[in-house]
Design an enzyme around this catalytic site. Structure first.
Site, PDB file in Angstrom:
ATOM      1  N   SER A 188       5.705 -33.185  76.351  1.00  0.00           N
ATOM      2  CA  SER A 188       6.953 -33.228  76.428  1.00  0.00           C
ATOM      3  C   SER A 188       7.425 -34.879  76.160  1.00  0.00           C
ATOM      4  O   SER A 188       6.944 -35.345  75.150  1.00  0.00           O
ATOM      5  CB  SER A 188       7.680 -32.902  77.546  1.00  0.00           C
ATOM      6  OG  SER A 188       9.114 -32.788  77.937  1.00  0.00           O
ATOM      7  N   ASP A 211       4.023 -29.806  73.329  1.00  0.00           N
ATOM      8  CA  ASP A 211       5.686 -29.654  73.196  1.00  0.00           C
ATOM      9  C   ASP A 211       6.308 -31.051  73.457  1.00  0.00           C
ATOM     10  O   ASP A 211       7.423 -31.033  74.157  1.00  0.00           O
ATOM     11  CB  ASP A 211       6.059 -28.795  74.523  1.00  0.00           C
ATOM     12  CG  ASP A 211       7.113 -27.701  74.070  1.00  0.00           C
ATOM     13  OD1 ASP A 211       7.174 -27.353  72.840  1.00  0.00           O
ATOM     14  OD2 ASP A 211       7.555 -27.041  75.089  1.00  0.00           O
ATOM     15  N   HIS A 266       8.789 -24.252  77.896  1.00  0.00           N
ATOM     16  CA  HIS A 266       7.943 -25.567  78.198  1.00  0.00           C
ATOM     17  C   HIS A 266       7.232 -25.832  79.194  1.00  0.00           C
ATOM     18  O   HIS A 266       6.489 -26.695  79.021  1.00  0.00           O
ATOM     19  CB  HIS A 266       9.455 -26.538  78.277  1.00  0.00           C
ATOM     20  CG  HIS A 266       9.201 -27.859  78.135  1.00  0.00           C
ATOM     21  ND1 HIS A 266       8.647 -28.392  76.741  1.00  0.00           N
ATOM     22  CD2 HIS A 266       9.660 -28.966  78.930  1.00  0.00           C
ATOM     23  CE1 HIS A 266       8.475 -29.632  76.920  1.00  0.00           C
ATOM     24  NE2 HIS A 266       9.140 -30.069  78.150  1.00  0.00           N
TER      25      HIS A 266
END
Length: 342
Positions: A188, A211, A266
């Site tokens: 992330s 991600d 996620h």
């Protein structure tokens, strides 16, 4: 893996047993704090560390999820506070004449050093030393440092974007990495940090971005990313705009790869996917439709194949090279919802 499985983190599947230790350097917030995962020697009756090391992290997770500390922190503590990581705490380091390659792992917003123990210990079981950083720039849900005075701690809370400030400019200046080791990896916000690290530190030879939240990366930096990146995306998080940013990098470097794991969300690339029961999963949306063990296999095997290629490793990780092209069960190249548009 059906719904009857117990809530526990998976042990590494590689040939090495895994040890871990916490390392804190310096008595100020400018120092380093990390959890080190590494190949270790077998040890009978080895202690296993708690996944959430301190109750303060439960409070930090409550703050990050915008829930009340009064009930959410105890809920986290009761539900997953007793979970342990299946590694040997402070286990004896396994000697290696050629040395183990090193991966620096950068966590996402609101996380901390232990929340990616599954992927870190999996990589360590295949012969890597993995340093999972805990950032002190207010991007962790909570962290601390020990002051020089004996026994005194200073805690650093998670910080939201201040009212009136633009999120891009606030996040862009957080979480810089200036380390000189071999490869960098992150999830992330930590994924885009890994990309940025290739610009900031020439010693990194490649990056694996799980991600990646591409938003904080300045457009001017894209032409400056000199090394290959493996983007391993989940199906439910990325946008066409974010994929377009990744494709700008892949268009400049043919060794940069973009793949998407179908049936994933996620948080599928964090440990939460293994530890949330039906109640917490429904409450926080932490698990996709793909079996989490299969998701970890795809993530780790793609990363291993990529690392072998760009770190010049003499292993057999190239058996998973097809994953780098998005070929395999539950994996596709780029992103399924926007491949025809970009």
């Amino acid at each position: 893996m059906g719904g009857t499985q117990s809530l526990a983190l998976p042990p590494g599947k590689g040939p090495h047993q895994v040890g871990c230790a916490d390392v804190m350097v310096g008595h100020t917030r400018q120092g380093l704090f990390l959890r080190l995962f590494y190949p270790c020697l077998p040890r009978a009756g080895a202690e296993r560390p708690l996944w959430i090391p301190r109750y303060e992290y439960c409070r930090g997770l409550a703050d990050f999820t915008r829930r009340s500390r009064l009930w959410c922190a105890p809920l986290f503590s009761i539900a997953i506070g007793s979970c342990k990581v299946p590694v040997s705490w402070n286990g004896p380091f396994k000697p290696c004449s050629s040395g183990y390659p090193l991966i620096i792992f950068s966590h996402g917003l609101g996380a901390f050093r232990t929340l990616y123990s599954s992927v870190c210990s999996e990589l360590a079981s295949w012969g890597f030393t993995v340093a999972a950083l805990e950032h002190r720039d207010h991007s962790a849900s909570a962290t601390y440092f020990c002051k020089a005075e004996a026994g005194r701690e200073e805690w650093i809370p998670y910080q939201r974007v201040p009212q009136g400030q633009k999120e891009f400019y606030f996040r862009n200046k957080q979480d810089s990495v200036d380390l000189t080791k071999v490869a960098v990896m992150g999830h992330s916000f930590g994924g885009v940090t890994a990309v940025l690290a290739l610009v900031k530190e020439p010693s990194f030879r490649c990056a694996v971005a799980l991600d990646a939240w591409m938003f904080p990366l300045e457009n001017a930096l894209y032409p400056k990313v000199p090394k290959p990146v493996l983007f391993i995306n989940t199906e439910k998080f990325q946008t066409p705009e974010s994929i377009a940013k990744m494709k700008r990098l892949s268009s400049r470097n043919s060794q940069t790869k973009i793949i998407t794991i179908l049936g994933s969300v996620h948080q599928s690339q964090t440990d939460f996917t293994f530890l949330t029961g039906k109640l917490i999963n429904r409450f926080l949306g932490l698990r996709g439709t793909l079996d989490p063990y299969k998701g970890l296999d795809i993530t780790s095997r793609a990363a291993l194949a990529f690392l072998q290629r760009h770190l010049n490793l003499e292993e057999e990780f190239d058996q998973w090279d097809n994953l780098l092209e998005g070929i395999g069960d539950s994996v596709v190249p780029e992103a399924p919802f926007c491949r025809s548009k970009l």
